[in-house]
Motif scaffolding. Structure first.
Motif, mmCIF file in Angstrom:
data_model
loop_
_atom_site.group_PDB
_atom_site.id
_atom_site.type_symbol
_atom_site.label_atom_id
_atom_site.label_comp_id
_atom_site.label_asym_id
_atom_site.label_seq_id
_atom_site.Cartn_x
_atom_site.Cartn_y
_atom_site.Cartn_z
ATOM 1 N N LYS A 42 0.829 -1.215 0.000
ATOM 2 C CA LYS A 42 0.000 0.000 0.000
ATOM 3 C C LYS A 42 0.860 1.260 0.000
ATOM 4 O O LYS A 42 0.579 2.212 -0.724
ATOM 5 C CB LYS A 42 -0.934 0.016 1.206
ATOM 6 C CG LYS A 42 -2.099 -0.935 1.101
ATOM 7 C CD LYS A 42 -2.992 -0.805 2.329
ATOM 8 C CE LYS A 42 -4.099 -1.814 2.323
ATOM 9 N NZ LYS A 42 -4.896 -1.758 3.556
ATOM 10 N N GLU A 45 2.470 1.606 -3.480
ATOM 11 C CA GLU A 45 1.516 2.088 -4.491
ATOM 12 C C GLU A 45 1.263 3.588 -4.346
ATOM 13 O O GLU A 45 1.164 4.304 -5.347
ATOM 14 C CB GLU A 45 0.195 1.312 -4.396
ATOM 15 C CG GLU A 45 0.298 -0.157 -4.775
ATOM 16 C CD GLU A 45 0.650 -0.403 -6.238
ATOM 17 O OE1 GLU A 45 0.413 0.479 -7.084
ATOM 18 O OE2 GLU A 45 1.168 -1.496 -6.527
ATOM 19 N N THR A 46 1.172 4.072 -3.119
ATOM 20 C CA THR A 46 0.959 5.505 -2.890
ATOM 21 C C THR A 46 2.169 6.306 -3.361
ATOM 22 O O THR A 46 2.023 7.319 -4.053
ATOM 23 C CB THR A 46 0.686 5.786 -1.400
ATOM 24 O OG1 THR A 46 -0.483 5.067 -1.006
ATOM 25 C CG2 THR A 46 0.486 7.262 -1.138
ATOM 26 N N ARG A 48 4.452 5.416 -5.487
ATOM 27 C CA ARG A 48 4.648 5.237 -6.937
ATOM 28 C C ARG A 48 3.831 6.234 -7.748
ATOM 29 O O ARG A 48 4.203 6.589 -8.860
ATOM 30 C CB ARG A 48 4.289 3.804 -7.316
ATOM 31 C CG ARG A 48 4.846 3.382 -8.654
ATOM 32 C CD ARG A 48 4.598 1.944 -8.870
ATOM 33 N NE ARG A 48 3.180 1.762 -9.189
ATOM 34 C CZ ARG A 48 2.705 0.753 -9.888
ATOM 35 N NH1 ARG A 48 3.512 -0.175 -10.305
ATOM 36 N NH2 ARG A 48 1.432 0.658 -10.132
ATOM 37 N N GLU A 49 2.727 6.716 -7.186
ATOM 38 C CA GLU A 49 1.923 7.735 -7.869
ATOM 39 C C GLU A 49 2.666 9.068 -7.945
ATOM 40 O O GLU A 49 2.400 9.878 -8.821
ATOM 41 C CB GLU A 49 0.591 7.937 -7.144
ATOM 42 C CG GLU A 49 -0.337 6.751 -7.219
ATOM 43 C CD GLU A 49 -1.563 6.908 -6.340
ATOM 44 O OE1 GLU A 49 -1.764 7.996 -5.759
ATOM 45 O OE2 GLU A 49 -2.328 5.920 -6.223
ATOM 46 N N ARG A 50 3.598 9.288 -7.026
ATOM 47 C CA ARG A 50 4.329 10.558 -6.939
ATOM 48 C C ARG A 50 5.691 10.518 -7.613
ATOM 49 O O ARG A 50 6.191 11.538 -8.064
ATOM 50 C CB ARG A 50 4.564 10.937 -5.478
ATOM 51 C CG ARG A 50 3.327 11.122 -4.690
ATOM 52 C CD ARG A 50 3.700 11.514 -3.275
ATOM 53 N NE ARG A 50 2.647 11.066 -2.389
ATOM 54 C CZ ARG A 50 2.782 10.918 -1.095
ATOM 55 N NH1 ARG A 50 3.926 11.173 -0.521
ATOM 56 N NH2 ARG A 50 1.777 10.509 -0.367
ATOM 57 N N LYS A 51 6.340 9.334 -7.563
ATOM 58 C CA LYS A 51 7.707 9.264 -8.058
ATOM 59 C C LYS A 51 8.079 7.823 -8.378
ATOM 60 O O LYS A 51 7.374 6.887 -8.015
ATOM 61 C CB LYS A 51 8.671 9.827 -7.020
ATOM 62 C CG LYS A 51 8.748 9.027 -5.732
ATOM 63 C CD LYS A 51 9.650 9.732 -4.732
ATOM 64 C CE LYS A 51 10.309 8.765 -3.803
ATOM 65 N NZ LYS A 51 11.300 9.404 -2.964
ATOM 66 N N THR A 52 9.205 7.649 -9.042
ATOM 67 C CA THR A 52 9.712 6.319 -9.334
ATOM 68 C C THR A 52 10.443 5.809 -8.102
ATOM 69 O O THR A 52 11.339 6.477 -7.587
ATOM 70 C CB THR A 52 10.690 6.377 -10.529
ATOM 71 O OG1 THR A 52 10.008 6.935 -11.645
ATOM 72 C CG2 THR A 52 11.210 4.997 -10.866
#
Length: 124
Positions: A42, A45-46, A48-52
């Motif tokens: 979790k 995933e959070t 990953r929405e902002r950065k690699t």
């Protein structure tokens, strides 16, 4: 040119200072925002929405936070469940205490003025 410095934040308990790196602080922000026990997946995933970021990096940092006692780790389920053992306010208080003590030599006025905003002066 210059040496790249690792960003860090202080968290202090009654016995010793613990340093939170920028990555640890970022992961803790996700855990606090979740508001309930969470998993590496979790948090990954959070973020990953902002950065690699690699899943293994998130897992490694969360394991380090558990070793530091900042996260608790429940190993009963297939996926480990992590919970914050301190609040964001407790960490912020500790960071400010450390700044006042270690950086400002115990003088609080510069920090208070900064928190109040530019041009603010403390009345005597």
């Amino acid at each position: 040119m210059g040496e790249k410095r690792k960003k860090s934040f202080w968290y202090r308990d009654d016995s010793k200072a613990i340093v939170l790196t920028a990555a640890e602080a970022e992961i803790m922000r996700v855990v606090w925002d979740e508001g309930q026990p969470t998993t590496v997946r979790k948090v990954y995933e959070t973020l990953r929405e902002r950065k690699t970021i690699a899943y293994t990096t998130v897992m490694s940092v969360m394991n380090k936070l558990a070793k530091k006692g900042i996260l608790s780790q429940d190993k009963k389920a297939t996926a480990y469940i992590y919970s914050a053992t301190v609040t964001d306010i407790e960490v912020a208080d500790s960071v400010m205490d450390a700044v006042v003590e270690k950086v400002l030599g115990g003088v609080t006025e510069p920090l208070v003025s900064r928190l109040l905003g530019p041009g603010s002066k403390l009345s005597e």
